[in-house]
Design a protein around this motif. Structure first.
Motif, PDB file in Angstrom:
ATOM      1  N   ASP A  34       4.197 -39.590  92.958  1.00 37.88           N
ATOM      2  CA  ASP A  34       5.088 -40.910  93.919  1.00 37.88           C
ATOM      3  C   ASP A  34       6.361 -41.075  92.974  1.00 37.88           C
ATOM      4  OD1 ASP A  34       5.636 -42.741  95.706  1.00 37.88           O
ATOM      5  OD2 ASP A  34       4.589 -44.317  94.335  1.00 37.88           O
ATOM      6  N   GLY A  35       7.367 -41.147  94.069  1.00 39.98           N
ATOM      7  CA  GLY A  35       8.568 -41.945  93.479  1.00 39.98           C
ATOM      8  C   GLY A  35       9.674 -41.518  94.412  1.00 39.98           C
ATOM      9  N   ASP A  36      10.911 -41.347  94.126  1.00 41.31           N
ATOM     10  CA  ASP A  36      11.977 -41.400  94.890  1.00 41.31           C
ATOM     11  C   ASP A  36      12.227 -39.954  95.560  1.00 41.31           C
ATOM     12  OD1 ASP A  36      14.781 -40.525  95.837  1.00 41.31           O
ATOM     13  OD2 ASP A  36      15.447 -42.139  94.186  1.00 41.31           O
ATOM     14  N   TYR A  37      12.418 -40.171  97.021  1.00 41.73           N
ATOM     15  CA  TYR A  37      12.140 -39.062  97.745  1.00 41.73           C
ATOM     16  C   TYR A  37      13.402 -37.932  97.514  1.00 41.73           C
ATOM     17  CZ  TYR A  37      16.715 -40.293 100.013  1.00 41.73           C
ATOM     18  OH  TYR A  37      18.072 -40.635 100.156  1.00 41.73           O
ATOM     19  N   ARG A  38      14.553 -38.015  96.659  1.00 39.92           N
ATOM     20  CA  ARG A  38      15.092 -37.269  96.282  1.00 39.92           C
ATOM     21  C   ARG A  38      14.551 -36.169  95.359  1.00 39.92           C
ATOM     22  NH1 ARG A  38      19.619 -41.427  94.981  1.00 39.92           N
ATOM     23  NH2 ARG A  38      17.603 -42.483  94.279  1.00 39.92           N
ATOM     24  N   ARG A  39      13.242 -36.495  94.457  1.00 38.93           N
ATOM     25  CA  ARG A  39      12.498 -35.656  93.622  1.00 38.93           C
ATOM     26  C   ARG A  39      12.100 -34.536  94.584  1.00 38.93           C
ATOM     27  NH1 ARG A  39       8.142 -39.003  90.548  1.00 38.93           N
ATOM     28  NH2 ARG A  39      10.303 -40.049  90.147  1.00 38.93           N
ATOM     29  N   PHE A  40      11.787 -34.919  95.710  1.00 35.26           N
ATOM     30  CA  PHE A  40      11.088 -33.701  96.460  1.00 35.26           C
ATOM     31  C   PHE A  40      12.007 -32.612  96.567  1.00 35.26           C
ATOM     32  CE2 PHE A  40       9.457 -31.674 100.089  1.00 35.26           C
ATOM     33  CZ  PHE A  40       8.110 -31.759 100.111  1.00 35.26           C
ATOM     34  N   LYS A  41      13.071 -32.699  96.367  1.00 37.49           N
ATOM     35  CA  LYS A  41      14.115 -31.302  96.372  1.00 37.49           C
ATOM     36  C   LYS A  41      13.572 -30.356  94.998  1.00 37.49           C
ATOM     37  CE  LYS A  41      18.649 -29.182  96.195  1.00 37.49           C
ATOM     38  NZ  LYS A  41      17.865 -27.922  95.857  1.00 37.49           N
ATOM     39  N   ALA A  42      13.221 -30.839  94.144  1.00 38.80           N
ATOM     40  CA  ALA A  42      12.533 -30.115  93.015  1.00 38.80           C
ATOM     41  C   ALA A  42      11.153 -29.426  93.461  1.00 38.80           C
ATOM     42  CB  ALA A  42      12.358 -31.064  91.784  1.00 38.80           C
ATOM     43  N   VAL A  43      10.476 -30.289  94.223  1.00 39.35           N
ATOM     44  CA  VAL A  43       9.124 -29.560  94.646  1.00 39.35           C
ATOM     45  C   VAL A  43       9.371 -28.587  95.682  1.00 39.35           C
ATOM     46  CG1 VAL A  43       7.129 -30.489  95.900  1.00 39.35           C
ATOM     47  CG2 VAL A  43       8.041 -31.942  94.381  1.00 39.35           C
ATOM     48  N   ALA A  44      10.294 -28.770  96.687  1.00 41.01           N
ATOM     49  CA  ALA A  44      10.635 -27.931  97.409  1.00 41.01           C
ATOM     50  C   ALA A  44      11.229 -26.574  96.884  1.00 41.01           C
ATOM     51  CB  ALA A  44      11.660 -28.401  98.612  1.00 41.01           C
ATOM     52  N   ASP A  45      12.077 -26.844  95.516  1.00 38.08           N
ATOM     53  CA  ASP A  45      12.660 -25.481  95.285  1.00 38.08           C
ATOM     54  C   ASP A  45      11.522 -24.683  94.503  1.00 38.08           C
ATOM     55  OD1 ASP A  45      15.109 -26.214  95.989  1.00 38.08           O
ATOM     56  OD2 ASP A  45      15.752 -27.157  93.928  1.00 38.08           O
ATOM     57  N   LEU A  46      10.684 -25.554  93.739  1.00 44.76           N
ATOM     58  CA  LEU A  46       9.327 -24.711  93.196  1.00 44.76           C
ATOM     59  C   LEU A  46       8.577 -23.972  94.362  1.00 44.76           C
ATOM     60  CD1 LEU A  46       8.003 -27.312  90.570  1.00 44.76           C
ATOM     61  CD2 LEU A  46       8.943 -25.112  90.152  1.00 44.76           C
ATOM     62  N   TYR A  47       8.309 -24.609  95.380  1.00 47.52           N
ATOM     63  CA  TYR A  47       7.365 -23.876  96.536  1.00 47.52           C
ATOM     64  C   TYR A  47       8.199 -22.804  96.920  1.00 47.52           C
ATOM     65  CZ  TYR A  47       5.264 -23.693 101.106  1.00 47.52           C
ATOM     66  OH  TYR A  47       4.970 -23.188 102.250  1.00 47.52           O
ATOM     67  N   GLN A  48       9.485 -22.715  97.123  1.00 49.10           N
ATOM     68  CA  GLN A  48       9.950 -21.704  97.710  1.00 49.10           C
ATOM     69  C   GLN A  48      10.195 -20.336  96.547  1.00 49.10           C
ATOM     70  OE1 GLN A  48      14.166 -22.736  98.823  1.00 49.10           O
ATOM     71  NE2 GLN A  48      14.071 -21.597 100.479  1.00 49.10           N
ATOM     72  N   LYS A  49       9.729 -20.690  95.405  1.00 42.18           N
ATOM     73  CA  LYS A  49       9.667 -19.382  94.734  1.00 42.18           C
ATOM     74  C   LYS A  49       8.039 -18.680  94.654  1.00 42.18           C
ATOM     75  CE  LYS A  49      12.393 -21.775  91.116  1.00 42.18           C
ATOM     76  NZ  LYS A  49      13.395 -21.299  90.221  1.00 42.18           N
TER      77      LYS A  49
END
Length: 99
Positions: free
Chosen positions: A13-28
């Motif tokens: 949980d936290g700032d929605y901008r952190r989700f970009k890091a999650v999305a980048d990982l998912y894409q790998k």
């Protein structure tokens, strides 16, 4: 149910901008090899309603690969809920994303 050949990316949980890091990982990962767990997905979470929000911005993330955890209100509860999810689903690898 077992996902021993899959990776769970945990968005703490936290700032929605952190989700970009999650999305980048998912894409790998190859399609279907990773799922995303959004924790503390309660009314205070900036990503509330994410399943609708993600599709336009992150259309490469399949909705069925997003898990949500609604009950955590503290870091301790967060850890307990994640532990319960991991016991039930048996993912092979877990990646935690936090600040």
């Amino acid at each position: 149910m077992s996902y021993e050949n899959k990776t769970l990316i945990v968005y703490l949980d936290g700032d929605y901008r952190r989700f970009k890091a999650v999305a980048d990982l998912y894409q790998k990962f190859d399609y279907g090899k990773a799922h995303i767990l959004i924790t503390s997905f309660n009314d205070d979470n900036e990503l509330r309603g994410t399943k609708d929000l993600l599709n336009p911005s992150y259309d490469y993330i399949d909705e069925c690969h997003i898990l949500t955890e609604y009950f955590s209100t503290t870091t301790y509860n967060n850890a307990v809920e994640i532990q319960q999810i991991l016991k039930r689903l048996n993912y092979g690898q877990v990646i935690g994303v936090t600040s």
